[in-house]
Design an enzyme around this catalytic site. Structure first.
Site, PDB file in Angstrom:
ATOM      1  N   ASP A   1      27.210  33.821  49.590  1.00 58.15           N
ATOM      2  CA  ASP A   1      27.980  34.779  50.379  1.00 58.15           C
ATOM      3  C   ASP A   1      27.683  34.781  51.876  1.00 58.15           C
ATOM      4  OD1 ASP A   1      28.391  35.357  47.721  1.00 58.15           O
ATOM      5  OD2 ASP A   1      28.513  37.511  48.027  1.00 58.15           O
TER       6      ASP A   1
ATOM      7  N   GLU B   1      17.425  38.240  40.374  1.00 60.41           N
ATOM      8  CA  GLU B   1      18.597  37.579  40.947  1.00 60.41           C
ATOM      9  C   GLU B   1      18.171  36.403  41.815  1.00 60.41           C
ATOM     10  OE1 GLU B   1      22.597  38.685  43.586  1.00 60.41           O
ATOM     11  OE2 GLU B   1      21.008  40.174  43.326  1.00 60.41           O
TER      12      GLU B   1
END
Length: 425
Positions: free
Chosen positions: A161, A385
């Protein structure tokens, strides 16, 4: 004597925790919907203990495919006010409420691995999915190529991102008219681990642009200022297309078109070599400028099938720069941030893809080194994550599906060996 942990059982429990019946969320709270490449990796994890559930995951994902072949990066199966931006912001009209962009197409490669686990059990399922996979790849080949490399039209589409790769292109966007909004992610995760507000303003500006143009690819190809030829997309589609061709041949189907696409993508992958930094790099299609970034995506070249050992020099350099590797951005760069999303942290599933590529390129020593260091991160910090490459600490969300899946499929395998994982032809 302390009780020995069963990390395989912990990984299976993590995936079950995030199972919503016919799709899997990446982690509760932070990501409460079905994400595209997360979901494909969830299917890979399921395939190690529940083959039927693995196929259901993929079938649900492709149940949201658009008529033009695109598979969205988010499918909103149910309303959740805790996530922003939701389907009302995207303004898409499909069979399932969704976002208007896609994500790296790992699905065909994972379909092949799952089918290889039990050919007889999976043949009817793979035959049904094959046309949808071809349609998705055709969408990329039709709308996302520049010099035969695959482009992204939003940082979220790349999956990486807020990587530094996009900084210069995003800086040219004026988001002053984006309006007010309230982020939800920074209420769940430390803001120092997430994209900054100035980046988010531009992400939403691009979403608004897409919605205002009806997500019409022809129009957006002309008016969208953000169009980046991306190593992640290019290497993953190249690999996936080869695997899709192998599936088609095994099914007795015509694959000449797929093979032609592969030849084009090989040329595209080679076009991403930046001679200035001697690395694969992202390229701004609008300006022609390189991002000048050595990222973990640069090392997907072997996964894509390029036997290009020029990247070994960067690999060895980076391994000496941080105690844990491979960071998502070059630790010697002034833009490196060990805790902030995609600007430095380690992602276990990316290391898995890099390691698989290295092993297939007969670089077993390098592959095993990456597997071991990543496995130790999971053992020490759980199914996070992502991980801080300086101290190995947990970062981002916890109980993460694709980290657990990476453990079951590769990280937890001694010497990285898994009979299920097939090399592409």
């Amino acid at each position: 004597m302390p009780e020995r942990r069963d990390i395989d059982a912990e990984a299976r429990e993590t995936i079950r925790l995030n199972d919503r019946g016919n799709y899997t969320v990446p982690t509760a709270g932070l990501y409460p919907h079905q994400w595209n490449w997360d979901s494909a990796l969830a299917a890979l994890g399921f395939s190690t203990f529940d083959l039927d559930r693995a196929w259901v995951e993929l079938e649900t994902l492709f149940g949201g495919q658009w008529q033009n072949g695109m598979v969205p990066h988010i499918l909103f199966h149910q309303q959740d006010d805790g996530y922003f931006p939701g389907p009302d912001v995207w303004g898409c009209s499909g069979t399932v409420p969704s976002s208007g962009i896609s994500q790296p197409p790992v699905a065909a490669t994972i379909v092949r691995q799952i089918w290889n686990a039990d050919r007889k059990f999976g043949e009817e399922r793979v035959r049904a999915l094959f046309p949808s996979l071809v349609a998705w790849h055709r969408w990329f080949m039709t709308w996302r190529l520049d010099r035969e490399a695959v482009c992204v039209t939003h940082p979220w589409e790349a999956g990486r991102d807020n990587a530094p790769d996009w900084d210069d292109a995003l800086a040219r966007i004026d988001p002053s008219d984006v309006g007010s909004y309230q982020r939800r992610d920074t209420a769940v995760v430390d803001p120092e681990m997430r994209p900054r507000n100035r980046d988010y303003d531009r992400y939403l500006w691009l979403v608004n642009l897409g919605r205002n143009n009806g997500w019409d690819e022809a129009r957006l190809r002309e008016c969208n200022p953000f169009r980046m030829a991306d190593p992640t997309m290019t290497f993953i589609l190249l690999r996936a297309n080869r695997d899709l061709s192998a599936i088609g041949r095994d099914l007795g189907l015509e694959v000449d078109q797929l093979d032609n696409w592969t030849a084009r993508l090989i040329r595209g992958a080679k076009s991403l070599w930046n001679p200035n930094i001697q690395s694969y790099d992202a390229r701004d299609v609008r300006s022609g400028e390189w991002s000048a970034c050595v990222s973990n995506a640069s090392f997907l070249c072997w996964y894509g099938g390029l036997r290009d050992n020029r990247m070994l020099r960067h690999l060895e350099r980076i391994k000496k720069s941080t105690p844990y590797w491979i960071p998502s951005h070059d630790p010697e760069s002034d833009r490196f941030d060990p805790r902030r999303y995609w600007r430095g942290p380690i992602w276990a599933f990316m290391n898995m893809l890099i390691g698989i590529g290295l092993a297939e390129a007969s670089l077993a020593r390098e592959a095993e080194a990456i597997r071991r260091v990543t496995a130790n991160l999971v053992k020490g910090s759980g199914f996070s994550e992502y991980f801080n490459p300086l101290d190995g600490s947990s970062a981002g969300g916890t109980d993460f599906t694709w980290t657990a899946a990476a453990w079951l499929a590769w990280l937890g395998k001694e010497n990285g060996k898994s009979e299920q994982w097939a090399q592409f032809s």
